[in-house]
Design a protein around this motif. Structure first.
Motif, PDB file in Angstrom:
ATOM      1  N   VAL A 582     -11.140  50.195  39.594  1.00  0.00           N
ATOM      2  CA  VAL A 582     -11.163  51.479  40.288  1.00  0.00           C
ATOM      3  C   VAL A 582     -11.639  51.253  41.714  1.00  0.00           C
ATOM      4  O   VAL A 582     -12.690  50.645  41.951  1.00  0.00           O
ATOM      5  N   ILE A 583     -10.866  51.732  42.665  1.00  0.00           N
ATOM      6  CA  ILE A 583     -11.078  51.454  44.084  1.00  0.00           C
ATOM      7  C   ILE A 583     -12.127  52.392  44.683  1.00  0.00           C
ATOM      8  O   ILE A 583     -12.141  53.594  44.402  1.00  0.00           O
ATOM      9  N   ARG A 584     -12.984  51.830  45.532  1.00  0.00           N
ATOM     10  CA  ARG A 584     -13.935  52.629  46.305  1.00  0.00           C
ATOM     11  C   ARG A 584     -13.809  52.248  47.780  1.00  0.00           C
ATOM     12  O   ARG A 584     -14.042  51.104  48.144  1.00  0.00           O
ATOM     13  N   PHE A 585     -13.429  53.233  48.607  1.00  0.00           N
ATOM     14  CA  PHE A 585     -13.364  53.020  50.047  1.00  0.00           C
ATOM     15  C   PHE A 585     -14.690  53.349  50.720  1.00  0.00           C
ATOM     16  O   PHE A 585     -15.030  52.803  51.756  1.00  0.00           O
ATOM     17  N   SER A 586     -15.406  54.322  50.129  1.00  0.00           N
ATOM     18  CA  SER A 586     -16.590  54.860  50.795  1.00  0.00           C
ATOM     19  C   SER A 586     -17.614  55.278  49.770  1.00  0.00           C
ATOM     20  O   SER A 586     -17.290  55.616  48.630  1.00  0.00           O
ATOM     21  N   SER A 587     -18.874  55.295  50.186  1.00  0.00           N
ATOM     22  CA  SER A 587     -19.964  55.759  49.318  1.00  0.00           C
ATOM     23  C   SER A 587     -20.297  57.222  49.592  1.00  0.00           C
ATOM     24  O   SER A 587     -21.291  57.738  49.086  1.00  0.00           O
ATOM     25  N   SER A 588     -19.458  57.907  50.388  1.00  0.00           N
ATOM     26  CA  SER A 588     -19.732  59.308  50.755  1.00  0.00           C
ATOM     27  C   SER A 588     -19.277  60.286  49.697  1.00  0.00           C
ATOM     28  O   SER A 588     -19.283  61.482  49.919  1.00  0.00           O
TER      29      SER A 588
END
Length: 592
Positions: A582-588
């Motif tokens: 599962v892809i994560r671009f940002s922690s926002s």
């Protein structure tokens, strides 16, 4: 108290039938007289309905209940019919609005669904008045004028034109056409019409739909795309533009395209404003020293929702928007409006108010927004708001807070923010597919083609450096592991690798750029949320296909698009994220 929805009409388009609908409320009209003299006795099926309706017209009653007008769908045994054609007539509008088959098949009544549509249309244009306290309907002064004028006369044309110029969605369509230097499709108009992005107001990107049409060489599929695939706002746009066309205010043309195989094909219908249409529109907004046309709205116009939606939330939103419109008369800043709403018992975040104001603009009200300043340029007929407090569901409050979070931290258009809801609504699978494909095009700057159909993935995303096979899944509680969908994705991957027309004759892979290296194709699932079991689906897909890919949850989908648009993420780095996880671009990402 019964709360109905008006203001939005999808199917009725015959002005002659609209006039007959209005005549039902006028004892001096031709239609009322015919109903009283013989139609009720000849066409209404059940004796008890005959007696009730006949008595009302014999006594020249001109205010009717919803049941009197629309009726129900029942067969000769008073049960729910298996087929619509098995239903019998039991209401005044069913026996007034004749179907096209009346002359050929002798069926002298329509169904309750069509009756409801024409009643909504008459109410929405101000010809019929609705009393929500009693759930009854009666004729207005403008309705009386329409009922009495000769059919197809100049007077009738003027009454209908005047009604449409007071109907905000119609003036919104005219405004968009007046501002454009080209003819517009229903998709272009629909993207800027109504309460954008909300359930009941979906719209598909014009360029994406044109590319989808161009992507197929099948005439059957082309016809289906042209006639069957549209968002709800696109349908509203098409219907309103057709009404305006019948009055000579708008012109219709059919475009021609060349598909990706180099063949000429019929495109989508396009609309442009005529000289009389531009003149009428300019008059309605006060040009040439004319008085600004007063807009007709009702509380019931200001939200819509499906049968499964929370009615308290829907009616809370109606009240919030109705109060906002009324408060605009004396409050001309965002801060002042927020305070006034709070004092009226509706404390809201700034982002919700600004979203509402923009949606009221696309609904058809002329509202000027400039920084903190806001002003209403239209005159509005006075309208009532129910004297009742509505309480939105906790889940809907949480959803609005989440959307406000994304409105604050991203620059994404509202239609994409609403993917936060769409991604969890299994009844909106097609909306999710098409709007996600549109976001990859508009937000990520990639070529994106929605495919759909048998033996095709939902879409393909690409540039000259890489290609992605896209599959979207709208699941209410999250998407886990499904063996059949692993099989399906592996088949798509192999289709693309082998490109064998015997194996799959529809050639969907030809939509990819010819310059993509053979080892630069990936797979991607997009969903609202992935369950822990989904990780196994990614591993098995990779193991069986030897191709890398991933899963992208909707919040990260939005954050990635915003990052690309702001220059914080290079779209050519997307392949680096394809690690079969599962892809994560940002922690926002918000956990509201």
């Amino acid at each position: 108290m019964k709360y109905r929805t008006f203001g939005w009409v999808q199917n009725p388009s015959d002005f002659e039938k609209l006039k007959k609908t209005v005549e039902v409320f006028d004892p001096s009209s031709n239609q009322y007289t015919k109903l009283k003299r013989y139609i009720i006795q000849d066409v209404i099926f059940f004796d008890e309905d005959k007696k009730r309706l006949q008595s009302m017209l014999d006594n020249e009653i001109c205010e009717f209940s919803y049941y009197d007008l629309v009726g129900t769908s029942v067969n000769k045994k008073h049960k729910s019919p298996r087929r619509r054609s098995d239903a019998v007539a039991n209401s005044l509008l069913q026996i007034t609005i004749l179907p096209q088959s009346a002359n050929t098949k002798g069926k002298l009544y329509t169904d309750n669904w069509t009756s409801d549509g024409y009643l909504r249309w008459a109410v929405s244009l101000g010809f019929v008045r609705y009393n929500r306290e009693t759930d009854t309907f009666s004729i207005t002064e403008s309705g009386k004028k329409l009922s009495k004028v000769a059919a197809n006369s100049t007077e009738e044309h003027n009454i209908l034109t005047n009604a449409l110029l007071g109907y905000p969605p119609a003036t919104r369509v005219l405004s968009l056409l007046a501002e454009s230097k080209r003819s517009l499709t229903k998709f272009y108009i629909g993207n800027q019409l109504g309460f954008v992005g909300e359930k009941g107001f979906s719209s598909y990107d014009e360029s994406l739909m044109i590319d989808w049409l161009k992507s197929t060489n099948s005439k059957e599929e082309q016809k289906k795309i042209r006639s069957d695939v549209e968002g709800t706002s696109d349908k509203y746009a098409r219907m309103i533009a057709n009404w305006l066309s019948k009055l000579g205010l708008v012109k219709k043309t059919t475009s021609k395209y060349q598909n990706f195989q180099g063949n000429d094909i019929t495109g989508f219908q396009e609309f442009s404003i005529t000289g009389p249409g531009l003149h009428a529109f300019n008059q309605s907004i006060g040009s040439s020293k004319k008085t600004v046309k007063t807009k007709f709205i009702m509380w019931e116009f200001l939200a819509i929702g499906g049968k499964k939606d929370n009615e308290q939330t829907r009616d809370f939103i109606r009240t919030r928007r109705a109060l906002t419109i009324k408060l605009l008369k004396n409050h001309h800043t965002i801060d002042s409006l927020l305070n006034a709403l709070k004092n009226s018992g509706i404390p809201e975040e700034k982002e919700t108010l600004i979203a509402d104001l923009n949606k009221l603009i696309s609904f058809g009200l002329r509202i000027k927004l400039s920084g903190n300043k806001v002003s209403l340029l239209d005159k509005i007929h006075d309208f009532s708001i129910p004297n009742q407090t509505f309480t939105p569901a906790e889940s809907d409050i949480s959803s609005e807070k989440l959307k406000n979070h994304f409105r604050r931290i991203t620059d994404l258009p509202e239609k994409y923010i609403n993917l936060l809801d769409i991604a969890f609504d299994k009844d909106r699978n097609r909306d999710f597919e098409i709007i996600t494909a549109s976001l990859f095009k508009e937000g990520y700057g990639l070529s994106s083609i929605h495919l759909g159909g048998q033996n095709k993935p939902d879409g393909v995303i690409y540039n000259d450096n890489f290609g992605i096979i896209l599959d979207t899944k709208a699941y209410g509680k999250g998407y886990g592991k499904y063996i059949s969908q692993i099989d399906e994705m592996v088949r798509y991957i192999q289709d693309n690798q082998e490109r064998d027309t015997f194996r799959n004759p529809n050639r969907w892979w030809e939509n990819f750029s010819e310059f993509i290296p053979k080892d630069s194709y990936y797979y991607l699932w997009v969903s609202g949320k992935f369950l822990p079991t989904f990780t196994e689906q990614l591993k098995q897909t990779n193991h069986r296909s030897h191709v890398n890919g991933g899963g992208l949850e909707v919040q990260q989908l939005l954050l990635g698009a915003d990052a690309v648009m702001k220059g914080n993420l290079d779209v050519n780095d997307l392949p680096k994220y394809m690690k079969n996880e599962v892809i994560r671009f940002s922690s926002s990402e918000s956990k509201i």
